[in-house]
Design an enzyme around this catalytic site. Sequence first.
Site, PDB file in Angstrom:
ATOM      1  N   HIS A  88       0.839  -1.195   0.000  1.00  0.00           N
ATOM      2  CA  HIS A  88       0.000   0.000   0.000  1.00  0.00           C
ATOM      3  C   HIS A  88       0.881   1.254   0.000  1.00  0.00           C
ATOM      4  CE1 HIS A  88      -3.560   2.480   1.286  1.00  0.00           C
ATOM      5  NE2 HIS A  88      -2.569   3.237   1.720  1.00  0.00           N
ATOM      6  N   GLU A  89       1.853   1.280   0.885  1.00  0.00           N
ATOM      7  CA  GLU A  89       2.713   2.476   1.000  1.00  0.00           C
ATOM      8  C   GLU A  89       3.516   2.714  -0.271  1.00  0.00           C
ATOM      9  OE1 GLU A  89       2.227   4.615   3.075  1.00  0.00           O
ATOM     10  OE2 GLU A  89       0.938   3.358   4.308  1.00  0.00           O
TER      11      GLU A  89
ATOM     12  N   HIS B  51       1.753   4.353  -3.015  1.00  0.00           N
ATOM     13  CA  HIS B  51       1.644   5.817  -2.950  1.00  0.00           C
ATOM     14  C   HIS B  51       2.780   6.470  -3.727  1.00  0.00           C
ATOM     15  CE1 HIS B  51      -1.750   6.547  -0.407  1.00  0.00           C
ATOM     16  NE2 HIS B  51      -1.287   5.821   0.593  1.00  0.00           N
TER      17      HIS B  51
END
Length: 607
Positions: free
Chosen positions: A407-408, A411
């Site tokens: 997820h990170e 980004h």
Amino acid sequence: MISASKLLLALFIAKQAVGSAALFEDHQTVLNQCTGSAPEVQTYRERFIAEVFRPESTFQTYGNGIDIPSSFVKNSLMETAVTIVQDKLGLKDGDVSYTSGYSSETSDYAYLAQTHRNIPFVNAIANLVLKEGRIVSFGSSFVKTDSIASPHPSVRAEIAIRTAERAFNGVYNRHPTKIQYLVLPDSSVALVYVIQVQNDDIDLWQEVYVDAHTGEVHSATDFVSESGYEVVPVGRQSVLQGLLYQEDPEDKQSSPLGWHNDGKTSTSHDTSGNNVIAFINNQDKTTRESASGLQFKYIYDTTKDPKDAANPDAARVNAFYVINKIHDIAYRYGFTEKAFNFQSNNFGKGGAENDRVLMWVQNGNGKNNANFAAPPDGQSGTCKMFLWDLNKMPMRDGDLDNSVIIHEMTHGISNRMTGGGTGRCLQSVESKGLGEGWSDTMANWIEQNSTYTRDYTVGSYAMGNESGTRRFPYSTDPEINPLRFQHLNQVQAGGQHQAGQIWANILHNVYATLVKKHGFSSTAKTNPNGKEGNVLFLHLMLDALAIQPCYPRFVDARDAWIQADQNRYNGANKCLLWKAFVSRGLGMNAKGTPPYADGEDVPADCA
Ligand SMILES: *[C@@H]1O[C@H](CO)[C@@H](O)[C@H](O)[C@H]1NC(C)=O
Ligand SMILES: *[C@@H]1O[C@H](CO)[C@@H](O)[C@H](O)[C@H]1NC(C)=O
Ligand SMILES: [Ca+2]
Ligand SMILES: [Zn+2]
């Protein structure tokens, strides 16, 4: 014993924020903060060239360590190490030189080379580890020899370069050539030019040793190293599904020199490399290989605190592995140097370099979350991973939850690919929400493993609850996940994670539709050329990032998908995509600005 190729690599040890997004809103508060295949070319190497000769080496470990005389302790690690090695091996001044070294949380590491007339040896080297002023290990492959070539070359460098190029069917890459000594199998010592040659077409990057007197090629070092990591393999969500030792997981198409070499100065023996450095507190505090040969085997113990025993090392290794995997996978689908990715060395392929991901494991600035700051291309993305103490003790470490890391990292991808690498284009609540959505979607994509698209939850391990960090699992079933486009109306200021869940669920439906129609490729993570639905999906997602405008709205993001399909597949999936969007209210006539309204229309030729 340590292998000579690794000893050689030890010579090169080196140590080395802005759109920002948090990972999770706290749940009650909802996850929020995330503030080619090679042509057949038979090279000289395959025909004649030996690997670098490995002189016999000794390696000894000393438990609590052995004392050194106080007179050996100098002002610097360099001087101390040189003095110790001279003494241990009975060498004269000038027979040993310091190559590199550093101090970690636990120890001081020094790497040295045998030296003659100020010229260091390629393959006669030593490594020394000190802990609290005591020697805890020492390895050496220094040789005793009378047969040493003159230090003055008799062949010109240009001639040697041409020889190296011909030998490997490669091209000199202009990395400065060096003169070094090379121990040969008969114990004689040759003076050699050290020359790097490359050939991108056949994924070749060799350091070639050409005799500076005779002009012959003695041997070469292949910069592509083997490696292994004890990790949560991508495809599993967290440590609860078990660790597995992954051998050579790097994708050479995406990371041509592997994960530990930036092709400039260093081959690392720790959790640092061209794509990411994973550390705790500061960049010196990486995790070293547990055994020579780039083996990283630290077993995470879920019954212990994240800070105990081998857990911090296991966390750094997993974080390093996952960020590299996502680098490699995303690279295959277009997040390349030119598309503003994160790498120290771009290998001349465009884009701004020196911006590998800084992966701050077990960061103490927060809890129950993680974040990723994505400054413009050319500055490192910085990811901070926190510990979680919500539902389970001992605390849980997001670094062992791949869905959180992915997820990170995503980004970073969405912030860089939207709007041309500025890191400025996902700032409104709506576009931040899209960012959260792509991030969950990438984690989802990575874990799907068959033609049956499973419902998906993110962050279950970190959260200590199967339901994970989002309000509903992502699902094609409206009973399980009722979110539709119009629910954007309920998102409040700062509610990007709520918005993100709407987008991620829309994309989950798009994914399921594509996979249902085109099937599932189990090799999609390394082969972007398939015609299967999951391959198409990731292409369209990354293509659409680059197509959409700065500060995209949901309707812009949708339109970018349709355009991406036009660009890549000639619009073959247009109607299928529209119908998938419509299934969650994002049809042509959806009202894309507040107050938002669902739309059910598809283009006339799709009706
Ligand atoms: C897919 O992943 C799920 C969940 O991890 C697992 O239960 C299942 O066995 C996997 N299926 C395949 C085909 O690998
Ligand atoms: C997990 O989270 C769900 C949703 O918030 C909640 O209903 C459930 O009680 C939680 N389960 C546990 C074991 O905490
Ligand atoms: Ca870059
Ligand atoms: Zn996030």
